[in-house]
Design an enzyme around this catalytic site. Structure first.
Site, PDB file in Angstrom:
ATOM      1  CG  HIS A  54     -22.869  57.272   5.366  1.00 35.12           C
ATOM      2  ND1 HIS A  54     -21.650  56.712   5.646  1.00 35.12           N
ATOM      3  CD2 HIS A  54     -23.762  56.649   6.180  1.00 35.12           C
ATOM      4  CE1 HIS A  54     -21.785  55.797   6.587  1.00 35.12           C
ATOM      5  NE2 HIS A  54     -23.070  55.736   6.925  1.00 35.12           N
ATOM      6  CD  GLU A  56     -19.217  60.668   2.944  1.00 35.23           C
ATOM      7  OE1 GLU A  56     -20.337  60.649   3.509  1.00 35.23           O
ATOM      8  OE2 GLU A  56     -18.182  60.313   3.519  1.00 35.23           O
ATOM      9  CB  CYS A  84     -17.248  54.959   6.246  1.00 38.29           C
ATOM     10  SG  CYS A  84     -18.665  54.843   5.120  1.00 38.29           S
ATOM     11  CB  CYS A  87     -18.536  57.063   1.681  1.00 39.65           C
ATOM     12  SG  CYS A  87     -20.138  57.192   2.525  1.00 39.65           S
TER      13      CYS A  87
END
Length: 150
Positions: A54, A56, A84, A87
Site C-alpha cells: 500500500h 503508506e 486500512c 497501514c
C-alpha cells in the site's frame, strides 16, 4: 517557508496519479520530518505482487531506509486515502507522530470511518491525525479511476 498540509497533499496526489497510470488504485503517500521529504510511495500491490505494498507502507519503507531506522519519530505521513488496519498498525509501530489523509474510506478506513483504531488504549504510541485535507480532489481521483474500470 515550510510547505503546508495542503501543499504536501498535492504531492501525495501526484504520487497517486502514478499509481493510477500503472493500473493500481490511485493512492499516494509521503513522509515528512521538519519540513523535509523523507520518503514517498504509491500503491504497487499489483505491480510487485505484494499485498502489503500500500502507498503508506511503501512510503514508510522509503523513509526508514533514508533515516536508517525503523522508528520514525517526529514524522508526518500524508496519504490521499484513509488508512486500512494494516497501514494504521504500521503507523503505530514506526512511531509516526502525525497522520494527514485526504478522502475518507467508508469500506476499509479504520481511523474514523469504521472504527477508531488509533484511539485504542492498548497501543503504546498515539498517532495524531487529521482527515479531509484535499478530500474532494482525493475522492475525485479514486472515483474517476473506478468509473473508468467499470
Amino acid at each position: 517557508m515550510i510547505p503546508s498540509d495542503e501543499q504536501w497533499m498535492q504531492r501525495a496526489l501526484e504520487l497517486a496519479r502514478r499509481a493510477g497510470d500503472l493500473g493500481e488504485v490511485p493512492v499516494g503517500a509521503l513522509v515528512v520530518r521538519d519540513g523535509e521529504l523523507l520518503g514517498e510511495g504509491w500503491n504497487t500491490v499489483i505491480t510487485h505482487s505484494d499485498p502489503s505494498a500500500h502507498a503508506e507502507m511503501v512510503a514508510l519503507r522509503d523513509a526508514a531506509r533514508a533515516a536508517q531506522n525503523y522508528r520514525l519519530p517526529g514524522v508526518t505521513l500524508y496519504v490521499t486515502l484513509e488508512p486500512c488496519t494494516m497501514c494504521a498498525g504500521a503507523l503505530v509501530h514506526s512511531r509516526v507522530q502525525r497522520l494527514v489523509f485526504g478522502a475518507y474510506e467508508p469500506k476499509a478506513g479504520i481511523i474514523t470511518s469504521n472504527a477508531t483504531l488509533l484511539e485504542q488504549d492498548w497501543f503504546n504510541h498515539k498517532v495524531e491525525w487529521t482527515g479531509g485535507v484535499l478530500e474532494a480532489q482525493s475522492a475525485d481521483l479514486l472515483q474517476g479511476f473506478f468509473r473508468a474500470r467499470r
